[in-house]
Write a protein that holds these residues in place. Structure first.
Motif, PDB file in Angstrom:
ATOM      1  N   ALA A 102     -24.862 -56.137 -52.469  1.00 59.15           N
ATOM      2  CA  ALA A 102     -24.844 -54.780 -51.713  1.00 59.15           C
ATOM      3  C   ALA A 102     -25.190 -53.619 -52.745  1.00 59.15           C
ATOM      4  CB  ALA A 102     -23.334 -54.701 -51.170  1.00 59.15           C
ATOM      5  N   ASP A 151     -20.110 -54.818 -33.024  1.00 59.95           N
ATOM      6  CA  ASP A 151     -20.688 -54.219 -34.230  1.00 59.95           C
ATOM      7  C   ASP A 151     -22.290 -54.437 -33.722  1.00 59.95           C
ATOM      8  OD1 ASP A 151     -18.895 -53.031 -35.967  1.00 59.95           O
ATOM      9  OD2 ASP A 151     -18.208 -55.068 -35.727  1.00 59.95           O
ATOM     10  N   TYR A 172     -27.688 -55.436 -43.907  1.00 56.99           N
ATOM     11  CA  TYR A 172     -26.598 -54.656 -44.694  1.00 56.99           C
ATOM     12  C   TYR A 172     -25.448 -54.606 -43.839  1.00 56.99           C
ATOM     13  CZ  TYR A 172     -24.705 -51.101 -47.707  1.00 56.99           C
ATOM     14  OH  TYR A 172     -23.829 -50.794 -48.814  1.00 56.99           O
ATOM     15  N   ARG A 173     -25.518 -54.449 -42.619  1.00 53.42           N
ATOM     16  CA  ARG A 173     -24.134 -54.137 -41.893  1.00 53.42           C
ATOM     17  C   ARG A 173     -23.320 -55.755 -42.109  1.00 53.42           C
ATOM     18  NH1 ARG A 173     -24.930 -52.562 -35.762  1.00 53.42           N
ATOM     19  NH2 ARG A 173     -26.130 -50.711 -37.058  1.00 53.42           N
ATOM     20  N   LEU A 218     -17.690 -58.299 -46.498  1.00 43.66           N
ATOM     21  CA  LEU A 218     -17.244 -57.644 -47.873  1.00 43.66           C
ATOM     22  C   LEU A 218     -15.697 -57.328 -47.588  1.00 43.66           C
ATOM     23  CD1 LEU A 218     -19.913 -55.681 -49.928  1.00 43.66           C
ATOM     24  CD2 LEU A 218     -18.707 -57.976 -50.528  1.00 43.66           C
ATOM     25  N   ILE A 219     -15.667 -56.531 -46.446  1.00 43.64           N
ATOM     26  CA  ILE A 219     -14.196 -55.993 -46.138  1.00 43.64           C
ATOM     27  C   ILE A 219     -13.360 -57.042 -45.460  1.00 43.64           C
ATOM     28  CG2 ILE A 219     -15.147 -53.848 -45.736  1.00 43.64           C
ATOM     29  CD1 ILE A 219     -15.086 -54.168 -42.571  1.00 43.64           C
ATOM     30  N   GLU A 262     -21.587 -55.746 -45.302  1.00 40.85           N
ATOM     31  CA  GLU A 262     -20.628 -54.773 -45.293  1.00 40.85           C
ATOM     32  C   GLU A 262     -19.380 -55.514 -44.633  1.00 40.85           C
ATOM     33  OE1 GLU A 262     -21.781 -50.235 -45.220  1.00 40.85           O
ATOM     34  OE2 GLU A 262     -22.211 -51.298 -43.631  1.00 40.85           O
ATOM     35  N   ALA A 291     -20.804 -58.619 -53.591  1.00 42.61           N
ATOM     36  CA  ALA A 291     -20.659 -57.434 -53.807  1.00 42.61           C
ATOM     37  C   ALA A 291     -21.925 -56.506 -54.737  1.00 42.61           C
ATOM     38  CB  ALA A 291     -19.318 -56.921 -54.835  1.00 42.61           C
ATOM     39  N   HIS A 329     -31.180 -51.332 -48.163  1.00 43.30           N
ATOM     40  CA  HIS A 329     -30.075 -51.165 -47.432  1.00 43.30           C
ATOM     41  C   HIS A 329     -30.770 -50.221 -46.277  1.00 43.30           C
ATOM     42  CE1 HIS A 329     -29.313 -47.305 -49.189  1.00 43.30           C
ATOM     43  NE2 HIS A 329     -28.529 -46.702 -48.211  1.00 43.30           N
TER      44      HIS A 329
END
Length: 318
Positions: A225, A189, A241-242, A248-249, A245, A222, A234
């Motif tokens: 974000a 990424d 921000y990536r 968070l997942i 993310e 959360a 963002h």
């Protein structure tokens, strides 16, 4: 509750009307008043007592990853200490309990046949070996192996890096080097060029969010974000921000993912295997956030449902 449970079982044996229940109760009394049952009970009380705080921390919706990671190391150390130094202490506690409850205590030097072997093969072990090696050591080693499998060095490093994104206390856990390391872990990424940009972007990001009053109320990833999106930051701090993310997942970063899958297994049964995505989503929200729905008056729900479309009958409001 030991004596209370035995009293209930005795009442079932004396007054029960179903033979199978009376037989089961009698069997349970015999098992509860055995040395092995008492030993296993005390051992599990020790183990669950050691892991209790970690278990609770990992199940919290707003879990503090830093505290959870510290607890993991503490639990591993205490489990090892139990294995190395607490055998005599546990055995003495079990003996003391058995003496109070008039439960026979075996001589640890006496021999018993090996479990799963015929007496004709003449394979014998001492009670000491059975309780110390086959139960005490075996249980603790199994837990230690599970702890190491679930919380490997890579997982530990990942969680520690993610914790540096925590916005609480004015981003007090922010750590530039660890966040760069987090990006390196996700090499698919972040390209080499992205890492170079991120290196400077992190400095700008932390100065900006600490100066902005909008981020003071953020207490988890959360909400951070959401606030970044609302303020359009963002788009400015795209790489940061990536990272958020990705954090968070991750199932290891929040228990809500695990709770959602558990809810889906409960709701989508074999009888509901053709349920649509929208209906499934609505049912899962009601199940997962049931504490929120408990605060809503039933009458308000009925009124809203009634007004959604014309119906043949009026739903009773009382």
């Amino acid at each position: 509750m030991w004596e209370s449970v035995l009293e209930v079982l005795q009442n079932v044996c004396q007054d029960g009307s179903i033979a199978d229940q009376k037989g089961l109760a009698s069997s349970l009394i015999s098992k509860m008043e055995s040395f092995e049952f008492v030993f296993v009970l005390h051992l599990m009380m020790k183990v669950l007592g050691i892991t209790n705080e970690l278990s609770n921390a990992l199940q919290q919706k707003d879990q503090n990853i830093v505290n959870a990671m510290a607890l993991i190391d503490t639990v591993k150390d205490r489990i090892q200490d139990l294995r190395d130094n607490r055998w005599d202490e546990l055995l003495e506690e079990v003996r003391s309990f058995c003496d109070r409850m008039y439960i026979p205590v075996p001589n640890m030097e006496d021999k018993i046949p090996v479990r799963g072997r015929s007496r004709r093969e003449e394979q014998w072990i001492t009670y000491y070996h059975h309780y110390h090696a086959e139960i005490f050591i075996a249980v603790i080693d199994l837990i230690a192996i599970e702890m190491n499998n679930r919380f490997t060095e890579t997982t530990t490093e990942l969680l520690t890096c993610i914790s540096c994104l925590d916005p609480r206390n004015s981003f007090s856990r922010f750590h530039h080097a660890k966040l760069l390391r987090l990006a390196e872990i996700y090499y698919d990424d972040f390209s080499i060029q992205d890492l170079q940009v991120l290196k400077e972007q992190l400095h700008t990001y932390i100065h900006d969010v600490r100066r902005c009053s909008d981020f003071v109320e953020c207490d988890d990833l959360a909400s951070l974000a959401v606030k970044l999106v609302e303020s359009r930051k963002h788009l400015v701090f795209l790489l940061v921000y990536r990272l958020i993310e990705l954090a968070l997942i991750l199932p290891v970063a929040t228990t809500s993912v695990e709770r959602s899958f558990s809810a889906m297994n409960i709701i989508k049964t074999d009888l509901r295997n053709k349920i649509g995505d929208e209906w499934l989503n609505d049912m899962m929200i009601c199940y997962i956030e049931r504490q929120v729905f408990e605060t809503i008056d039933d009458e308000a729900i009925l009124v809203r449902f009634q007004n959604m479309q014309n119906r043949r009958i009026q739903l009773p409001l009382h």
